[in-house]
Design a protein around this motif. Structure first.
Motif, PDB file in Angstrom:
ATOM      1  N   THR A 124       1.115  -1.161  -0.078  1.00 48.73           N
ATOM      2  CA  THR A 124       0.173  -0.236  -0.153  1.00 48.73           C
ATOM      3  C   THR A 124       1.065   1.239  -0.111  1.00 48.73           C
ATOM      4  OG1 THR A 124      -0.081   0.072   1.983  1.00 48.73           O
ATOM      5  CG2 THR A 124      -1.673  -1.584   1.589  1.00 48.73           C
TER       6      THR A 124
ATOM      7  N   GLY B 235       3.041   0.097  -7.182  1.00 53.60           N
ATOM      8  CA  GLY B 235       1.691   0.523  -6.168  1.00 53.60           C
ATOM      9  C   GLY B 235       0.849   1.322  -6.495  1.00 53.60           C
TER      10      GLY B 235
ATOM     11  N   THR C  63      -6.220   8.508  -3.461  1.00 56.43           N
ATOM     12  CA  THR C  63      -5.239   7.467  -2.330  1.00 56.43           C
ATOM     13  C   THR C  63      -5.704   7.312  -1.171  1.00 56.43           C
ATOM     14  OG1 THR C  63      -3.561   8.739  -3.040  1.00 56.43           O
ATOM     15  CG2 THR C  63      -2.697   7.590  -1.384  1.00 56.43           C
ATOM     16  N   PHE C  64      -5.457   5.859  -0.998  1.00 55.06           N
ATOM     17  CA  PHE C  64      -5.478   5.368   0.261  1.00 55.06           C
ATOM     18  C   PHE C  64      -4.997   5.827   1.749  1.00 55.06           C
ATOM     19  CE2 PHE C  64      -3.263   1.999   3.593  1.00 55.06           C
ATOM     20  CZ  PHE C  64      -5.602   1.575   3.675  1.00 55.06           C
TER      21      PHE C  64
ATOM     22  N   ILE D 290      -7.371   1.987  -3.742  1.00 57.48           N
ATOM     23  CA  ILE D 290      -6.242   0.290  -4.329  1.00 57.48           C
ATOM     24  C   ILE D 290      -8.048   0.142  -3.754  1.00 57.48           C
ATOM     25  CG2 ILE D 290      -6.676   0.511  -0.931  1.00 57.48           C
ATOM     26  CD1 ILE D 290      -4.071  -0.734  -0.802  1.00 57.48           C
TER      27      ILE D 290
ATOM     28  N   TRP E  74      -8.118  -2.952  -6.454  1.00 61.98           N
ATOM     29  CA  TRP E  74      -6.993  -2.708  -7.110  1.00 61.98           C
ATOM     30  C   TRP E  74      -6.339  -4.313  -7.594  1.00 61.98           C
ATOM     31  CZ3 TRP E  74      -1.677  -2.637  -5.564  1.00 61.98           C
ATOM     32  CH2 TRP E  74      -0.399  -2.176  -6.904  1.00 61.98           C
TER      33      TRP E  74
ATOM     34  N   CYS F 295      -0.841  -6.298   2.330  1.00 66.49           N
ATOM     35  CA  CYS F 295      -1.698  -5.630   2.323  1.00 66.49           C
ATOM     36  C   CYS F 295      -2.626  -6.668   2.292  1.00 66.49           C
ATOM     37  CB  CYS F 295      -1.395  -5.165   0.821  1.00 66.49           C
ATOM     38  SG  CYS F 295      -0.575  -6.267  -0.262  1.00 66.49           S
TER      39      CYS F 295
END
Length: 648
Positions: free
Chosen positions: A241, A279, A310-311, A334, A337, A356
């Protein structure tokens, strides 16, 4: 593009006093062709206008070759270059009233600045002033500084232990003296006359450059010597991540820091090896964080940017930072993804599946085409709760699992961490590392258990990402060591632990990105002194040498210490040598491989007493000797293992 300064090793010069009528441009081209990383123009006796003209003629050559051009004495000329570097002496900086590097150009971006230093106090002052690198020397007497008193190898050894920014040994270094400079701990070298006075400067550069990445150095660490093989490290592929973290502690609050498992792991690994990052980030991802990856030479060809957020993770720590609360989590881009890895990244020999979702980790692993890759995976309690089956399937496909002690108990239902590690082996991984936070980590491997301490910190700022930094430092070190990983796994755990300690000293990645490989090595050495309990000494009043091959001797599992001033190189110092061995355990136990062989035709069959243990010389083979405790029976290697070097 020039190498990052931290990766530069060979620093050469265009010194007009040594050109003897040759064209600066022609010699510059030879230095570039020979493998220089940096070239300094030193023109002490020329008018400034002529110096500027030489710079203008050299710059296109160095720029095309990807070599840094450094200007001596003239910051304003340096500032005109695309990649500005200036080098100044003590008198040109401090005696001109400057105290900080930023003082040179208070109203505009400053060049990278290097400062000459001749003793520890000058070096410390230069670092405090914000120098980007320092020169350590002159190591030996040199014609370029005929009135300067040599700083000697003692200054090099001091720098190896204390300097945490890039530093270059300089002064009188040539092919004959290079080995002892490297043995004293130098990793970067400046050479002037030995190259410029050579008939073919390009070939002189090549000869020296060949020694820098391959020279097996001996570095003094605490009470024994550790073999360091400097060679081109293998590459690591990091997947995980990439996040924007907002972190709150009782003392401070820091919003939208660069974080995520892949970011922390990739930066940590970059101190030891080359790194490729896979990523995904959103359209809100700050550009300056991409620059941070570039600062660490992290390959981001596998980094995707998608429309969206974004995460994001926000958390708050209590005064006891073992306790924290998650305030908000936004998956953003994410979520769901599943990337396609670029073809050029699929054959990396070292793969880190940073923390992750297991489904994502397995998707990535299925694309890795190098069947010999070492695969390390990290995980957390969340996946044990919501994706246990996927995680169990992943364990059958990886070589090493990293998790903390509570997660090990959760996975195996075993309260004992050692028993839990054994249970995890049965699920697939050959290596298991159980992290225990401030209490270190346990490695369970085919050759047994290893207990690794954590580096003790007097102040804990932010532990976010420490576990990811640990596993990044671990796999980065393994990639740099190469060869049989079983020989390096324990040191890799220690280097991972130390790298994680830097992470804890700043918010997000701030402290990690500000450290250096030299600082990591120094902290590893300090940690070693805290846990060492070697004792017995042997005193050999004779000429001795390492009788196995140099490569085999350096791989010895038995540490040894040279008690006199010169460092161990191809042979031990000739007289009054103190060699340190572990005690009370026998040096050579029946059935074990011999650690260090000593041979000499001049040693008599004489016993030495040390720390209450009697040690004697066995001479059952002609002209071949080894030390064994008299209370243990001699154990000799098979005949095909007894080839020895000749002792003079």
């Amino acid at each position: 593009m020039p190498r990052p300064l931290a990766d530069c090793r060979l620093y050469t010069f265009i010194d007009t006093a040594y050109l003897d009528g040759r064209s600066p441009v022609g010699v510059t081209r030879q230095l570039c062709d020979g493998g220089s990383d940096l070239i300094q123009l030193r023109a002490k006796n020329l008018p400034k206008a002529e110096v500027r003209a030489i710079v203008e003629s050299m710059a296109p050559v160095t720029e095309d070759a990807g070599v840094h051009l450094i200007i001596n004495d003239y910051p304003d000329i340096a500032q005109s270059l695309p990649s500005p570097f200036v080098h100044l002496g003590q008198e040109d900086f401090f005696e001109h009233g400057y105290s900080q590097a930023s003082d040179l150009f208070p109203d505009s971006p400053r060049p990278m600045i290097g400062l000459s230093t001749h003793e520890p106090s000058q070096c410390q002052r230069a670092i405090e002033a914000g120098a980007d690198y320092v020169a350590i020397g002159p190591v030996y007497a040199t014609g370029t500084k005929p009135t300067a008193k040599p700083a000697t190898l003692n200054y090099v050894r001091w720098a190896a232990a204390h300097v945490n920014i890039p530093w270059f040994a300089i002064g009188g270094i040539n092919l004959e003296t290079l080995s002892e400079v490297l043995s004293a701990g130098a990793r970067r070298i400046c050479i002037v006359s030995a190259i410029l006075q050579h008939e073919h400067p390009d070939k002189a550069c090549q000869s020296i450059r060949q020694l820098l990445p391959s020279w097996p150095r001996i570095r003094l660490i605490s009470n024994h010597c550790e073999a360091i093989r400097t060679k081109t490290p293998m590459s690591v592929l990091v997947i995980g991540t990439i996040a924007l973290d907002s972190i709150k502690t009782p003392y401070s609050e820091n919003p939208r820091l660069l974080g995520g498992s892949a970011s922390h792991a990739a930066v940590a690994a970059s101190f030891f090896s080359s790194v490729s990052l896979v990523g995904v980030v959103g359209s809100d991802f700050p550009e300056n964080y991409l620059e941070l990856y570039n600062k660490h030479s992290i390959d981001i060809r596998g980094l995707e940017r998608k429309e969206g957020q974004t995460f994001f993770w926000a958390g708050e720590y209590e005064v006891n930072m073992n306790n924290r609360q998650t305030l908000e989590t936004i998956l953003g881009v994410i979520e769901n993804w599943l990337p396609d890895i670029p073809d050029e990244l699929k054959e990396k020999p070292y793969v880190l599946l940073a923390n992750c979702e297991p489904k994502l980790q397995r998707h990535i692993l299925q694309q890795v085409s190098n069947s010999k890759s070492l695969v390390v995976a990290d995980t957390m309690d969340l996946w044990l709760n919501i994706a246990r089956d996927e995680l169990l399937a992943l364990l059958k496909e990886i070589d090493c699992l990293v998790l903390n002690d509570s997660e090990a108990r959760q996975l195996t239902k075993e309260n004992n961490a050692v028993v839990a590690a054994k249970h995890i082996h049965e699920l697939g991984p050959k290596y298991v590392i159980v992290k225990k936070g401030e209490h270190g980590a346990i490695l369970s491997a085919p050759k047994g258990l290893f207990i690794a301490p954590a580096f003790p910190l007097s102040k804990l700022t932010d532990p976010t990402g420490a576990g990811d930094s640990f596993v990044g430092g671990l796999i980065g070190y393994l990639a740099a060591a190469g060869g049989d990983i079983e020989d390096h796994f324990r040191k890799a755990v220690i280097h991972g632990s130390v790298t994680a300690s830097f992470c804890c000293e700043g918010f997000g990645l701030s402290a990690t990105t500000d450290t250096t490989r030299e600082a990591i090595d120094a902290r590893v050495a300090k940690l070693e002194t805290l846990v060492k309990f070697w004792s017995a000494f042997l005193c050999l009043d004779t000429q001795t040498s390492i009788a196995k091959s140099e490569a085999d001797a350096l791989k010895s599992p038995f540490p040894f210490h040279c008690g006199c001033s010169s460092m161990v190189e191809r042979q031990l110092p000739k007289l009054h040598t103190r060699v340190r061995f572990p005690s009370p355990a026998p040096l050579f136990a029946s059935g074990e491989e011999v650690g260090i062989w000593l041979s000499s035709s001049r040693i008599g069959n004489k016993a030495f007493s040390s720390s209450g243990a009697e040690w004697a010389l066995s001479s059952s083979m002609p002209n071949v000797s080894k030390w064994i405790p008299t209370r243990n029976p001699p154990t000799f290697l098979p005949a095909d293992h007894t080839k020895m070097e000749t002792c003079d």
